[in-house]
Enzyme design. Sequence first.
Site, PDB file in Angstrom:
ATOM      1  N   MET A  45       4.511  -5.913   7.244  1.00  0.00           N
ATOM      2  CA  MET A  45       3.428  -6.950   7.557  1.00  0.00           C
ATOM      3  C   MET A  45       2.345  -7.014   6.435  1.00  0.00           C
ATOM      4  O   MET A  45       1.919  -5.695   6.141  1.00  0.00           O
ATOM      5  CB  MET A  45       2.811  -7.046   8.862  1.00  0.00           C
ATOM      6  CG  MET A  45       2.005  -8.150   9.255  1.00  0.00           C
ATOM      7  SD  MET A  45       1.545  -8.404  10.820  1.00  0.00           S
ATOM      8  CE  MET A  45       0.278  -7.206  10.646  1.00  0.00           C
ATOM      9  N   HIS A 112       6.800  -3.318   9.928  1.00  0.00           N
ATOM     10  CA  HIS A 112       7.543  -4.489  10.337  1.00  0.00           C
ATOM     11  C   HIS A 112       8.830  -4.349   9.482  1.00  0.00           C
ATOM     12  O   HIS A 112       9.934  -4.973   9.807  1.00  0.00           O
ATOM     13  CB  HIS A 112       6.872  -5.647  10.055  1.00  0.00           C
ATOM     14  CG  HIS A 112       7.648  -6.925  10.892  1.00  0.00           C
ATOM     15  ND1 HIS A 112       6.958  -8.047  10.647  1.00  0.00           N
ATOM     16  CD2 HIS A 112       8.525  -7.086  11.907  1.00  0.00           C
ATOM     17  CE1 HIS A 112       7.673  -9.033  11.484  1.00  0.00           C
ATOM     18  NE2 HIS A 112       8.615  -8.174  12.004  1.00  0.00           N
ATOM     19  N   ASP A 238     -10.603   8.011   1.924  1.00  0.00           N
ATOM     20  CA  ASP A 238      -9.767   6.883   2.360  1.00  0.00           C
ATOM     21  C   ASP A 238     -10.436   5.847   2.868  1.00  0.00           C
ATOM     22  O   ASP A 238     -10.731   6.102   4.258  1.00  0.00           O
ATOM     23  CB  ASP A 238      -8.353   7.265   2.624  1.00  0.00           C
ATOM     24  CG  ASP A 238      -7.438   6.106   2.753  1.00  0.00           C
ATOM     25  OD1 ASP A 238      -7.794   5.050   2.638  1.00  0.00           O
ATOM     26  OD2 ASP A 238      -6.054   6.484   3.053  1.00  0.00           O
ATOM     27  N   ASP A 280      -0.538   6.321   5.090  1.00  0.00           N
ATOM     28  CA  ASP A 280      -0.147   7.351   4.781  1.00  0.00           C
ATOM     29  C   ASP A 280       1.422   7.454   4.478  1.00  0.00           C
ATOM     30  O   ASP A 280       1.974   8.153   3.654  1.00  0.00           O
ATOM     31  CB  ASP A 280      -0.716   8.608   5.414  1.00  0.00           C
ATOM     32  CG  ASP A 280      -2.012   8.933   5.641  1.00  0.00           C
ATOM     33  OD1 ASP A 280      -2.757   8.121   4.610  1.00  0.00           O
ATOM     34  OD2 ASP A 280      -2.590   9.614   6.294  1.00  0.00           O
ATOM     35  N   GLN A 284      -0.224   5.639   0.818  1.00  0.00           N
ATOM     36  CA  GLN A 284      -1.424   4.789   0.373  1.00  0.00           C
ATOM     37  C   GLN A 284      -2.637   5.606   1.206  1.00  0.00           C
ATOM     38  O   GLN A 284      -2.366   6.071   2.314  1.00  0.00           O
ATOM     39  CB  GLN A 284      -1.046   3.447   0.951  1.00  0.00           C
ATOM     40  CG  GLN A 284      -0.337   2.812  -0.122  1.00  0.00           C
ATOM     41  CD  GLN A 284      -0.690   2.435  -1.250  1.00  0.00           C
ATOM     42  OE1 GLN A 284      -1.990   2.807  -1.814  1.00  0.00           O
ATOM     43  NE2 GLN A 284       0.215   1.854  -2.232  1.00  0.00           N
ATOM     44  N   LEU A 288      -4.150   9.163  -1.246  1.00  0.00           N
ATOM     45  CA  LEU A 288      -5.244   9.688  -0.575  1.00  0.00           C
ATOM     46  C   LEU A 288      -4.808  10.302   0.799  1.00  0.00           C
ATOM     47  O   LEU A 288      -5.017   9.327   1.794  1.00  0.00           O
ATOM     48  CB  LEU A 288      -6.472   8.904  -0.537  1.00  0.00           C
ATOM     49  CG  LEU A 288      -7.205   8.780  -1.832  1.00  0.00           C
ATOM     50  CD1 LEU A 288      -8.489   7.875  -1.715  1.00  0.00           C
ATOM     51  CD2 LEU A 288      -7.677  10.134  -2.238  1.00  0.00           C
ATOM     52  N   ASP A 295       3.147  16.296   1.620  1.00  0.00           N
ATOM     53  CA  ASP A 295       3.249  15.093   1.043  1.00  0.00           C
ATOM     54  C   ASP A 295       4.233  14.134   1.280  1.00  0.00           C
ATOM     55  O   ASP A 295       5.350  14.504   1.459  1.00  0.00           O
ATOM     56  CB  ASP A 295       3.347  15.300  -0.577  1.00  0.00           C
ATOM     57  CG  ASP A 295       3.123  14.283  -1.766  1.00  0.00           C
ATOM     58  OD1 ASP A 295       2.878  13.213  -1.225  1.00  0.00           O
ATOM     59  OD2 ASP A 295       3.665  14.594  -2.625  1.00  0.00           O
TER      60      ASP A 295
END
Length: 312
Positions: A45, A112, A238, A280, A284, A288, A295
Amino acid sequence: MKKMRPLVLAASVAALTLPATSQAWWFGSSSYTKTKYPIVLTHGMLGFDSILGVDYWYGIPSALKRDGASVYVTQVSQLDTSEARGEELLEQVEDIVAISGKGKVNLIGHSHGGPTIRYVAAVRPDLVASVTSVGSPHKGSAAADFIRQVPAGSAAETLLAGIVNGLGALINFLSGGSTSTQNALGSLESLNSAGAAAFNAKYPQGVPTSACGEGAYSVNGVRYYSWSGTGVATNLLDISDAFLFATSLTFNEPNDGLVGRCSSHLGQVIRDNYNMNHLDEVNQTLGLTSLFETDPVTVYRQQANRLKNAGL
């Protein structure tokens, strides 16, 4: 062929059979992520493919294609029902299958995007090799349930929907999308508990029948996987973590800020407690993420390798 929607095609590269990422970097690409079928990424979304040079799937497509994968990034409506978004995605999948000549695709959907790719796999299993859900609310989101307490048809609902639709339209414009309308209320009805239950009744493939178990690993020839996080504030730098911390307060179970741990389960659950929040999970904001967790890019590479080893 139907008119192509916005796609980012990552061509497969010649691969060397080297075992380690460091060796792949030194000598060229390995075949670690070289799946049989193309990987197709579908946003959630208010998502997008790329805005002002910043990818929604931050650093993920390039990492996958560097080691052999063929990657397509799709764009569907920022705000709409799961079925409507699924129909948009299906058109793109049909085009991708025609272009690649591979016959099927591996679908990966975030948020979504999970129900969206499930719809495609349910109605056209012949085009789908696998479904991988990332942080998706398959049994609804407590945050959506909280918002749904705003009385239907009220002035407050109209105002809230107008604001969210405006944000969706802006994202669509900035990302070069082709969607002319936004449907915030449609998204809300798809993502709350009641809407998710109705969707699951129509498209039950891979959905767990128990409260927090696993679903069928394979249905109609399609493999189902899922993974998610239960972190919220994972990186002090973040700024999005503050928003996700606030939304996490609507839950009474471990969650990533927008999706509960058990609701994220679909098919084979790879892991449901990464120290990652909802953003994350797509690396994003701008990479960060937690310094004390795998990772996110590595998790996608591992999943591509899992698909490869399964012959997908």
